[in-house]
Scaffold this motif. Sequence first.
Motif, PDB file in Angstrom:
ATOM      1  N   PRO A  30      -3.733  76.009  57.535  1.00 47.37           N
ATOM      2  CA  PRO A  30      -4.714  76.829  56.802  1.00 47.37           C
ATOM      3  C   PRO A  30      -4.467  76.880  55.298  1.00 47.37           C
ATOM      4  N   THR A  31      -4.807  75.803  54.610  1.00 43.96           N
ATOM      5  CA  THR A  31      -4.601  75.731  53.155  1.00 43.96           C
ATOM      6  C   THR A  31      -5.892  75.868  52.367  1.00 43.96           C
ATOM      7  N   ILE A  32      -6.990  76.177  53.036  1.00 44.38           N
ATOM      8  CA  ILE A  32      -8.295  76.140  52.382  1.00 44.38           C
ATOM      9  C   ILE A  32      -8.380  77.052  51.165  1.00 44.38           C
ATOM     10  N   HIS A  33      -7.604  78.154  51.150  1.00 42.89           N
ATOM     11  CA  HIS A  33      -7.653  79.088  50.030  1.00 42.89           C
ATOM     12  C   HIS A  33      -6.451  78.930  49.094  1.00 42.89           C
ATOM     13  N   TRP A  34      -5.706  77.858  49.253  1.00 43.03           N
ATOM     14  CA  TRP A  34      -4.561  77.628  48.370  1.00 43.03           C
ATOM     15  C   TRP A  34      -5.032  77.400  46.941  1.00 43.03           C
ATOM     16  N   LEU A  42      -1.256  63.748  51.263  1.00 44.47           N
ATOM     17  CA  LEU A  42      -1.586  65.151  51.571  1.00 44.47           C
ATOM     18  C   LEU A  42      -2.999  65.543  51.134  1.00 44.47           C
ATOM     19  N   MET A  43      -3.822  64.577  50.745  1.00 39.16           N
ATOM     20  CA  MET A  43      -5.165  64.932  50.285  1.00 39.16           C
ATOM     21  C   MET A  43      -6.037  65.480  51.397  1.00 39.16           C
ATOM     22  N   ARG A  44      -5.768  65.095  52.644  1.00 35.19           N
ATOM     23  CA  ARG A  44      -6.555  65.634  53.754  1.00 35.19           C
ATOM     24  C   ARG A  44      -6.047  67.007  54.187  1.00 35.19           C
ATOM     25  N   GLU A  45      -4.909  67.421  53.672  1.00 34.37           N
ATOM     26  CA  GLU A  45      -4.322  68.707  54.063  1.00 34.37           C
ATOM     27  C   GLU A  45      -4.587  69.790  53.008  1.00 34.37           C
ATOM     28  N   LEU A  46      -4.920  69.396  51.779  1.00 34.36           N
ATOM     29  CA  LEU A  46      -5.059  70.346  50.679  1.00 34.36           C
ATOM     30  C   LEU A  46      -6.447  70.242  50.038  1.00 34.36           C
ATOM     31  N   PRO A  47      -6.955  71.332  49.480  1.00 44.29           N
ATOM     32  CA  PRO A  47      -8.169  71.244  48.659  1.00 44.29           C
ATOM     33  C   PRO A  47      -7.890  70.361  47.440  1.00 44.29           C
ATOM     34  N   GLU A  95       0.418  78.707  45.189  1.00 43.16           N
ATOM     35  CA  GLU A  95       0.969  78.067  46.397  1.00 43.16           C
ATOM     36  C   GLU A  95       1.509  76.675  46.091  1.00 43.16           C
ATOM     37  N   VAL A  96       0.786  75.926  45.271  1.00 45.30           N
ATOM     38  CA  VAL A  96       1.266  74.587  44.910  1.00 45.30           C
ATOM     39  C   VAL A  96       2.548  74.686  44.090  1.00 45.30           C
ATOM     40  N   GLY A  97       2.607  75.682  43.211  1.00 46.27           N
ATOM     41  CA  GLY A  97       3.818  75.875  42.423  1.00 46.27           C
ATOM     42  C   GLY A  97       5.032  76.152  43.286  1.00 46.27           C
ATOM     43  N   LEU A  98       4.880  77.016  44.280  1.00 41.60           N
ATOM     44  CA  LEU A  98       5.985  77.313  45.196  1.00 41.60           C
ATOM     45  C   LEU A  98       6.391  76.072  45.992  1.00 41.60           C
ATOM     46  N   LEU A  99       5.402  75.311  46.423  1.00 45.69           N
ATOM     47  CA  LEU A  99       5.676  74.080  47.178  1.00 45.69           C
ATOM     48  C   LEU A  99       6.475  73.096  46.338  1.00 45.69           C
ATOM     49  N   GLU A 111       5.861  63.763  68.054  1.00 44.09           N
ATOM     50  CA  GLU A 111       6.426  62.725  67.207  1.00 44.09           C
ATOM     51  C   GLU A 111       5.922  62.905  65.784  1.00 44.09           C
ATOM     52  N   TYR A 112       6.792  62.700  64.815  1.00 45.41           N
ATOM     53  CA  TYR A 112       6.429  62.904  63.416  1.00 45.41           C
ATOM     54  C   TYR A 112       5.261  62.017  63.002  1.00 45.41           C
ATOM     55  N   LEU A 113       5.185  60.828  63.569  1.00 42.76           N
ATOM     56  CA  LEU A 113       4.113  59.913  63.201  1.00 42.76           C
ATOM     57  C   LEU A 113       2.743  60.481  63.549  1.00 42.76           C
ATOM     58  N   GLN A 114       2.687  61.379  64.538  1.00 46.18           N
ATOM     59  CA  GLN A 114       1.413  61.929  64.981  1.00 46.18           C
ATOM     60  C   GLN A 114       0.762  62.832  63.930  1.00 46.18           C
ATOM     61  N   PHE A 115       1.553  63.409  63.028  1.00 44.57           N
ATOM     62  CA  PHE A 115       0.960  64.242  61.979  1.00 44.57           C
ATOM     63  C   PHE A 115       1.314  63.755  60.580  1.00 44.57           C
ATOM     64  N   ALA A 116       2.486  63.141  60.415  1.00 47.41           N
ATOM     65  CA  ALA A 116       2.944  62.764  59.070  1.00 47.41           C
ATOM     66  C   ALA A 116       2.398  61.423  58.603  1.00 47.41           C
ATOM     67  N   PHE A 117       1.857  60.628  59.527  1.00 47.92           N
ATOM     68  CA  PHE A 117       1.250  59.359  59.111  1.00 47.92           C
ATOM     69  C   PHE A 117       0.185  59.613  58.044  1.00 47.92           C
ATOM     70  N   ARG A 118      -0.694  60.561  58.301  1.00 54.13           N
ATOM     71  CA  ARG A 118      -1.752  60.866  57.344  1.00 54.13           C
ATOM     72  C   ARG A 118      -1.187  61.495  56.075  1.00 54.13           C
ATOM     73  N   TRP A 119      -0.128  62.289  56.191  1.00 55.97           N
ATOM     74  CA  TRP A 119       0.477  62.897  55.015  1.00 55.97           C
ATOM     75  C   TRP A 119       0.935  61.836  54.025  1.00 55.97           C
ATOM     76  N   MET A 120       1.499  60.739  54.564  1.00 61.15           N
ATOM     77  CA  MET A 120       1.983  59.659  53.715  1.00 61.15           C
ATOM     78  C   MET A 120       0.833  58.755  53.274  1.00 61.15           C
ATOM     79  N   ASN A 121      -0.070  58.475  54.182  1.00 57.44           N
ATOM     80  CA  ASN A 121      -1.164  57.557  53.904  1.00 57.44           C
ATOM     81  C   ASN A 121      -2.119  58.116  52.853  1.00 57.44           C
ATOM     82  N   ASN A 122      -2.413  59.415  52.917  1.00 60.34           N
ATOM     83  CA  ASN A 122      -3.393  60.038  52.024  1.00 60.34           C
ATOM     84  C   ASN A 122      -2.756  60.985  51.012  1.00 60.34           C
TER      85      ASN A 122
END
Length: 456
Positions: free
Chosen positions: A424-428, A365-370, A432-436, A352-363
């Motif tokens: 695996p975004t630790i070295h972004w 994407l700060m928990r997904e990116l440096p 990478e942000v520009g392409l995104l 379910e999208y809520l299982q991973f995207a909840f945090r994407w919206m709530n934070n």
Amino acid sequence: SKKASSFHEFARSTNDAWDIDDEEDEDFLAPIHPSSLPPTLLSTHQVPPLPPQQPINTTIEPDTGPGPADRLAPPTAEVRLQHEEANGRVVVKSSSEAQLNTNTVRSTLQKQQSLPVRPIIPLVARISDQNSSGAPIMTVRDKSRLDKFKYLLSCPNTDLEELRKHSWSGIPREVRPITWRLLSGYLPVNMERRDLVLKRKRDEYFGFIEQYYHSRTDETYKDTYRQSSGPTPPSMLTHPVFERILFIWAIRHPASGYVQGINDLVTPFFVVFLSEFVEEDVENFDVASLPLDTQRNIEADSFWCMTKLLDGIQDNYTFAQPGIQNKVKALEELVSRIDEDIHNYFKRYEVEYLQFAFRWMNNLLMRELPLRCTIRLWDTYQAEQEGFSHFHLYVCAAFLIEWRKEILSMVDFQGLLMLLQNLPTIHWGNEEVGLLLAEAYRLKYMFADAPNHYKR
């Protein structure tokens, strides 16, 4: 043992618990980078100028190594939408209103508690690019961009439209603090009024501290204080600063109170405003070594700019979090139109999208990116009209599609969830942000006819 192929099989076969609150409290900080977007990605989509961002006001239970800075200028011409892409076709479906009821959310989050905890991005990896002493020599193009910013900022009345246009593809580190204050609506465009406004707002913030902070342990506020005074942040930050900012924000917004994750949204502002006074490695910098007036100014400015941001996404954080629920549902519908293979793959393995995207919206994407990537991302969010509330949806869609190959290589529910929670975004960095951002921009204009709830 046999791998679980669906959520239900996985839930029955594991005793692991994912304490969302604890996990969300631990991961706190990271660095700065100005970035750019390659022009080739938007060769078929010339874009119109970006209008100004407009703000809106938040309790949650679950939870620059500079690169070439202006390869992609913000949109300047008329859009030519194309429904056929070079690598395939875009499937357009009808969409319903994005609604999730509270029971659905609660049920999904209960399922999520069985998921494995996501490792925290190491602080060193997230902060390293903040060290300006290791920055490469400024190129002629970088110097030209910096001069454009300095000219705009030195005008008696700064042209916000021009400032947004130049900021879309990244803001030079030297002028990022004042540019963020202007784009967030905290500073007036009139130069003569700026010092007066800054003094008044800073005094107002510390007036709140004097009025309320001593009562933080009173019966009325003790729960709010307990929540806002979570784990001590990394060494570069003075913990009482964040504690005060979050406590004052919470008591001034009783409809929301303190929300798990809001501490993340303070961090980029604090780091950017700190960079005005710090040339060395921010990670190991002792904020207490700065003059007291400087510390107070950074704290007050961080509070007000965070408040301006949250004013625009307040329904993300009120009871039952309707804003996040609608945005997750909108992401699901958008992905179903962009990439049916991924959408159907999630359905096949009961993800379910809520299982991973909840945090994407709530934070955001700060928990997904440096943090260096978050700061670059926010350059564009503040340049975009409704960047945090509207454009972020398309960034999330582009972010998900970025991992298409890896997603479709997973063969069970557990593998999919582990991937989505450990991308695996630790070295972004800036590239990478520009392409995104370029892909998100393309999606935004390709789906300009999307239902109204995409635009909330």
